[in-house]
Design an enzyme around this catalytic site. Structure first.
Site, mmCIF file in Angstrom:
data_model
loop_
_atom_site.group_PDB
_atom_site.id
_atom_site.type_symbol
_atom_site.label_atom_id
_atom_site.label_comp_id
_atom_site.label_asym_id
_atom_site.label_seq_id
_atom_site.Cartn_x
_atom_site.Cartn_y
_atom_site.Cartn_z
ATOM 1 C CE LYS A 1 58.086 64.024 45.023
ATOM 2 N NZ LYS A 1 58.226 65.388 44.781
ATOM 3 C CE1 TYR B 1 56.215 65.694 39.755
ATOM 4 C CE2 TYR B 1 57.773 64.098 39.344
ATOM 5 C CZ TYR B 1 57.021 64.617 40.204
ATOM 6 O OH TYR B 1 57.134 64.561 41.600
ATOM 7 C CG PHE C 1 62.015 72.822 39.116
ATOM 8 C CD1 PHE C 1 61.276 71.613 38.896
ATOM 9 C CD2 PHE C 1 61.081 74.254 39.292
ATOM 10 C CE1 PHE C 1 59.764 71.615 38.989
ATOM 11 C CE2 PHE C 1 60.038 74.129 39.340
ATOM 12 C CZ PHE C 1 59.050 73.153 39.227
ATOM 13 N NE ARG D 1 48.856 68.472 46.611
ATOM 14 C CZ ARG D 1 49.505 68.748 45.553
ATOM 15 N NH1 ARG D 1 50.493 67.792 45.383
ATOM 16 N NH2 ARG D 1 50.122 70.090 45.503
ATOM 17 C CB THR E 1 55.478 72.518 46.701
ATOM 18 O OG1 THR E 1 54.119 72.112 46.131
ATOM 19 C CG2 THR E 1 56.456 71.939 45.807
ATOM 20 N NE ARG F 1 55.976 67.132 49.468
ATOM 21 C CZ ARG F 1 55.120 67.738 48.529
ATOM 22 N NH1 ARG F 1 54.413 68.791 48.455
ATOM 23 N NH2 ARG F 1 55.105 66.783 47.602
ATOM 24 C CG ASN G 1 58.938 67.521 47.581
ATOM 25 O OD1 ASN G 1 59.330 66.431 47.092
ATOM 26 N ND2 ASN G 1 58.048 68.417 47.295
ATOM 27 C CG HIS H 1 53.338 62.563 43.603
ATOM 28 N ND1 HIS H 1 53.218 63.852 43.043
ATOM 29 C CD2 HIS H 1 52.468 61.736 43.019
ATOM 30 C CE1 HIS H 1 52.285 63.664 42.250
ATOM 31 N NE2 HIS H 1 51.708 62.478 42.340
ATOM 32 C CD GLU I 1 49.393 62.098 39.732
ATOM 33 O OE1 GLU I 1 49.330 61.507 40.771
ATOM 34 O OE2 GLU I 1 49.648 63.344 39.358
HETATM 35 P P1 RTP Z 1 54.522 66.613 43.564
HETATM 36 O O1 RTP Z 1 53.886 66.826 41.965
HETATM 37 O O2 RTP Z 1 55.864 65.886 43.722
HETATM 38 O O3 RTP Z 1 53.429 66.073 44.667
HETATM 39 O O4 RTP Z 1 54.689 68.084 44.276
HETATM 40 P P2 RTP Z 1 53.610 69.329 44.098
HETATM 41 O O5 RTP Z 1 52.540 68.980 43.532
HETATM 42 O O6 RTP Z 1 53.598 69.676 45.635
HETATM 43 O O7 RTP Z 1 54.542 70.340 43.556
HETATM 44 P P3 RTP Z 1 54.650 70.680 41.623
HETATM 45 O O8 RTP Z 1 54.568 71.946 41.669
HETATM 46 O O9 RTP Z 1 54.125 69.525 41.140
HETATM 47 O O10 RTP Z 1 56.297 70.245 41.704
HETATM 48 C C1 RTP Z 1 56.746 69.018 41.499
HETATM 49 C C2 RTP Z 1 58.101 68.789 42.292
HETATM 50 O O11 RTP Z 1 58.925 69.651 41.633
HETATM 51 C C3 RTP Z 1 59.833 69.888 42.594
HETATM 52 N N1 RTP Z 1 60.190 71.360 42.460
HETATM 53 N N2 RTP Z 1 61.184 71.982 42.757
HETATM 54 N N3 RTP Z 1 63.298 73.888 42.782
HETATM 55 C C4 RTP Z 1 62.174 74.239 42.528
HETATM 56 O O12 RTP Z 1 61.719 75.303 42.771
HETATM 57 C C5 RTP Z 1 61.035 73.285 42.554
HETATM 58 N N4 RTP Z 1 59.698 73.551 42.406
HETATM 59 C C6 RTP Z 1 59.007 72.411 42.577
HETATM 60 C C7 RTP Z 1 59.474 69.259 43.859
HETATM 61 O O13 RTP Z 1 60.095 68.305 44.182
HETATM 62 C C8 RTP Z 1 58.055 69.238 43.788
HETATM 63 O O14 RTP Z 1 57.486 68.218 44.719
#
Ligand code: RTP
Length: 152
Positions: free
Chosen positions: A13, A53, A61, A89, A95, A106, A116, A119, A130
């Site tokens: 990112k 996304y 968020f 992962r 996350t 991370r 973080n 991705h 993707e």
């Molecule tokens: P990513 O898609 O970026 O790999 O992350 P992930 O699967 O671990 O988590 P996901 O639930 O898909 O969330 C995507 C990205 O959203 C941001 N986020 N912010 N402020 C918050 O509570 C919050 N929760 C998620 C994070 O940057 C996360 O990687």
């Protein structure tokens, strides 16, 4: 049976790129034995990120995350190898970086959930979607000379 040709989409990112971590993160996947089959720097549009996304569009968020993802270039990679999605992962960690074990990406390089750094696809189905979104011209097919030293 595990799939040695499984592909995953890994993306540094803007914070990861800005902090000079491209080489470090790429090296972790290479050293683990995964094969790099596509890579590029990109400045994605808002619409492109909203597609990536799409499943999070109703989260509070979401607008802030899209803005952060547009704050600088991202570095897009596709890696291929045994159980690439699940292993990718695991290498990323949780996350929320504060919940990530040291030794994960991370857990070693981040503190805040909204910064973080990296991705990774969360399912084989999403990985394929993707990869098609970020690399519409496809990925490379080639053999590493060391494959017999990575796989039995
Ligand atoms: P990513 O898609 O970026 O790999 O992350 P992930 O699967 O671990 O988590 P996901 O639930 O898909 O969330 C995507 C990205 O959203 C941001 N986020 N912010 N402020 C918050 O509570 C919050 N929760 C998620 C994070 O940057 C996360 O990687």
């Amino acid at each position: 049976m595990p799939n040695a040709a499984e592909r995953t989409y890994i993306m540094l990112k803007p914070d990861g790129v800005d902090r000079g971590l491209i080489g470090e993160i790429l090296a972790r996947f290479e050293k683990r034995g995964f094969k790099l089959i596509a890579a590029k720097l990109a400045l994605p549009s808002k619409e492109h990120l909203e597609k990536h996304y799409a499943d999070l569009k109703d989260k509070p968020f979401f607008p802030g995350m899209i803005k952060y993802m547009q704050s600088g270039p991202v570095f897009c990679m596709v890696f291929e190898g045994l159980d690439a999605v699940k292993t990718g992962r695991a290498m990323l960690g949780a996350t929320n970086p504060l919940a990530s074990q040291p030794g994960t990406i991370r857990g070693d390089y981040a503190l805040a959930v909204g910064r973080n750094i990296c991705h990774g696809s969360d399912s084989v189905e999403n990985a394929e979607k993707e990869i098609a979104l970020w690399f519409p011209d496809g990925t490379l097919q080639y053999r590493l000379s060391q494959e017999a030293m990575i796989y039995e």
